[in-house]
Motif scaffolding. Structure first.
Motif, mmCIF file in Angstrom:
data_model
loop_
_atom_site.group_PDB
_atom_site.id
_atom_site.type_symbol
_atom_site.label_atom_id
_atom_site.label_comp_id
_atom_site.label_asym_id
_atom_site.label_seq_id
_atom_site.Cartn_x
_atom_site.Cartn_y
_atom_site.Cartn_z
ATOM 1 N N TRP A 139 0.827 -1.203 0.000
ATOM 2 C CA TRP A 139 0.000 0.000 0.000
ATOM 3 C C TRP A 139 0.867 1.261 0.000
ATOM 4 C CZ3 TRP A 139 -0.533 4.035 3.497
ATOM 5 C CH2 TRP A 139 -1.547 4.946 3.188
ATOM 6 N N GLN A 140 1.929 1.288 0.803
ATOM 7 C CA GLN A 140 2.782 2.470 0.856
ATOM 8 C C GLN A 140 3.412 2.758 -0.507
ATOM 9 O OE1 GLN A 140 5.551 2.546 4.181
ATOM 10 N NE2 GLN A 140 4.091 1.475 5.466
ATOM 11 N N THR A 141 3.884 1.723 -1.197
ATOM 12 C CA THR A 141 4.463 1.912 -2.526
ATOM 13 C C THR A 141 3.461 2.574 -3.462
ATOM 14 O OG1 THR A 141 5.978 0.037 -2.333
ATOM 15 C CG2 THR A 141 5.349 0.709 -4.565
ATOM 16 N N TRP A 142 2.256 2.054 -3.499
ATOM 17 C CA TRP A 142 1.266 2.538 -4.450
ATOM 18 C C TRP A 142 0.581 3.819 -3.989
ATOM 19 C CZ3 TRP A 142 1.144 1.290 -9.317
ATOM 20 C CH2 TRP A 142 1.877 0.167 -9.693
ATOM 21 N N GLU A 143 0.581 4.083 -2.704
ATOM 22 C CA GLU A 143 0.056 5.373 -2.240
ATOM 23 C C GLU A 143 0.998 6.504 -2.664
ATOM 24 O OE1 GLU A 143 -2.714 7.922 -0.039
ATOM 25 O OE2 GLU A 143 -2.764 6.108 -1.264
ATOM 26 N N LYS A 144 2.293 6.257 -2.650
ATOM 27 C CA LYS A 144 3.244 7.265 -3.138
ATOM 28 C C LYS A 144 3.036 7.514 -4.637
ATOM 29 C CE LYS A 144 6.627 5.754 0.295
ATOM 30 N NZ LYS A 144 7.898 5.027 0.524
ATOM 31 N N VAL A 145 2.755 6.462 -5.375
ATOM 32 C CA VAL A 145 2.454 6.611 -6.799
ATOM 33 C C VAL A 145 1.206 7.475 -6.987
ATOM 34 C CG1 VAL A 145 1.720 5.340 -8.866
ATOM 35 C CG2 VAL A 145 3.572 4.439 -7.439
ATOM 36 N N ARG A 146 0.190 7.209 -6.173
ATOM 37 C CA ARG A 146 -1.055 7.988 -6.282
ATOM 38 C C ARG A 146 -0.830 9.455 -5.921
ATOM 39 N NH1 ARG A 146 -5.497 9.858 -3.481
ATOM 40 N NH2 ARG A 146 -4.500 9.404 -1.475
ATOM 41 N N LEU A 147 -0.030 9.718 -4.908
ATOM 42 C CA LEU A 147 0.218 11.101 -4.488
ATOM 43 C C LEU A 147 1.016 11.864 -5.548
ATOM 44 C CD1 LEU A 147 0.969 10.432 -0.714
ATOM 45 C CD2 LEU A 147 -1.066 11.516 -1.678
ATOM 46 N N ALA A 148 1.919 11.182 -6.230
ATOM 47 C CA ALA A 148 2.623 11.832 -7.344
ATOM 48 C C ALA A 148 1.652 12.150 -8.472
ATOM 49 C CB ALA A 148 3.747 10.932 -7.849
ATOM 50 N N TYR A 149 0.719 11.259 -8.703
ATOM 51 C CA TYR A 149 -0.292 11.486 -9.742
ATOM 52 C C TYR A 149 -1.196 12.668 -9.380
ATOM 53 C CZ TYR A 149 -4.147 10.393 -12.949
ATOM 54 O OH TYR A 149 -5.121 10.449 -13.916
ATOM 55 N N LEU A 150 -1.469 12.845 -8.098
ATOM 56 C CA LEU A 150 -2.234 14.023 -7.664
ATOM 57 C C LEU A 150 -1.478 15.305 -8.003
ATOM 58 C CD1 LEU A 150 -3.721 12.979 -4.192
ATOM 59 C CD2 LEU A 150 -4.910 13.187 -6.378
ATOM 60 N N MET A 151 -0.154 15.276 -7.848
ATOM 61 C CA MET A 151 0.654 16.434 -8.257
ATOM 62 C C MET A 151 0.434 16.740 -9.731
ATOM 63 S SD MET A 151 4.408 15.752 -6.593
ATOM 64 C CE MET A 151 4.758 15.891 -4.839
ATOM 65 N N VAL A 152 0.422 15.687 -10.544
ATOM 66 C CA VAL A 152 0.248 15.847 -11.994
ATOM 67 C C VAL A 152 -1.118 16.453 -12.293
ATOM 68 C CG1 VAL A 152 -0.012 14.584 -14.178
ATOM 69 C CG2 VAL A 152 1.840 13.992 -12.587
ATOM 70 N N MET A 153 -2.154 15.928 -11.661
ATOM 71 C CA MET A 153 -3.507 16.434 -11.920
ATOM 72 C C MET A 153 -3.654 17.880 -11.460
ATOM 73 S SD MET A 153 -6.150 13.276 -11.361
ATOM 74 C CE MET A 153 -5.799 13.084 -9.607
ATOM 75 N N ASP A 154 -3.058 18.214 -10.322
ATOM 76 C CA ASP A 154 -3.110 19.601 -9.845
ATOM 77 C C ASP A 154 -2.409 20.536 -10.826
ATOM 78 O OD1 ASP A 154 -4.515 18.850 -7.613
ATOM 79 O OD2 ASP A 154 -2.795 18.862 -6.267
#
Length: 304
Positions: A139-154
């Motif tokens: 979960w930690q690995t993929w949560e970091k991936v998701r948070l980076a993707y949030l940066m992209v969307m923002d």
């Protein structure tokens, strides 16, 4: 907005090159050997620059390395060295520091069968040293991936455009040859590199992915399966390690075939300061190769 970097390789036709394809490169995970100059320069020269796009870089890195799942020792580099290496990529957004996200609980209505519970217990013993729930490292690995993707969307929202590609990259990989440009990839499927142990055909792994923007939601939001107990999480319990393939299948997201033969491998520090390539991750390098400061890999029989 101005890109972080522009591709320098000249493989795509001129008309394609002039179309100004825009790609977000998301670097996620723990820096580990990313601070080594030959490591991050290999990413710049053989991955980012060769994509032949306007590249915008985003970093979500954490300083909580406690050793790899393969038993390699933790690597904790000086924060200034990490930020200096990141600066080479002219990033648009950066997070580097502790990972403070709370590990979610499995929802109460997410019922596990007796067989699944037994399977879960096996893997809980496997990573008991982490003193966390068995699925927490996933979960930690993929949560970091998701948070980076949030940066992209923002960033997209702020600047009023959408990227054409979103590329996920681990920072502790080393490229020993140039990667293909975007014009050599299908923009209707996710591309994964071949090489990981137990890789299926088509290959899916958690090191790198070249994702067309319209398919990015399914790939980059995998960590939400824990909180929402989606079917792919149940498959994770049943067949540990294949959750991503099943998630993509369930969402009918195509995976490009054949898998890309990307010239990369993971790096580890062993025997003091020597760097070793985990060559079981890439079939064309012999095992226990040693990476030297000039970027070469040598074995007992000479230069690989």
């Amino acid at each position: 907005p101005r890109p972080s970097l522009r591709g320098t390789q000249k493989i795509c036709p001129a008309a394609v090159a002039e179309s100004r394809v825009r790609a977000a490169f998301c670097f996620t995970g723990q820096p580990r050997l990313f601070t080594q100059r030959n490591v991050h320069m290999s990413l710049l020269q053989n991955l980012v620059s060769t994509f032949e796009a306007d590249v915008f870089t985003f970093f979500y890195l954490t300083d909580d390395d406690s050793g790899s799942s393969k038993g390699h020792p933790a690597i904790r580099d000086d924060p200034h060295a990490v930020m200096e290496a990141i600066a080479s990529f002219h990033p648009k957004e950066v997070h580097y520091g502790p990972f403070r996200q709370e590990i979610p609980a499995i929802p109460a209505d997410c019922i596990l069968s007796a067989s699944n519970t037994s399977h879960m217990a096996v893997h809980q013993k496997e990573i008991a040293k982490w003193k966390l729930p068995w699925w927490s490292t996933w979960w930690q690995t993929w949560e970091k991936v998701r948070l980076a993707y949030l940066m992209v969307m923002d960033y997209e929202l702020k600047h009023g455009f959408h990227f054409d590609w979103v590329v996920r990259v681990r920072p502790d990989v080393w490229f020993f040859g140039p990667m293909l440009p975007h014009c050599r990839m299908h923009d209707s499927a996710i591309h994964f590199p071949a090489g990981i142990t137990r890789c299926l055909d088509p290959c899916v792994n958690d090191h790198l992915a070249w994702v067309p923007r319209r398919l990015a939601e399914t790939y980059f939001n995998a960590s939400l399966d824990i909180r929402q107990c989606h079917g792919s999480f149940m498959e994770l319990v049943q067949e540990f390690g294949f959750f991503l393939r099943r998630r993509l299948d369930q969402a009918m997201v195509p995976v490009a075939q054949p898998a890309l033969h990307a010239p990369y491998t993971l790096l580890r520090r062993m025997n003091g300061h020597k760097l070793h390539a985990e060559c079981e991750r890439y079939r064309h390098l012999p095992p226990k190769s040693q990476l030297f400061a000039d970027g070469s890999v040598r074995t007992a029989t000479g230069l690989a």
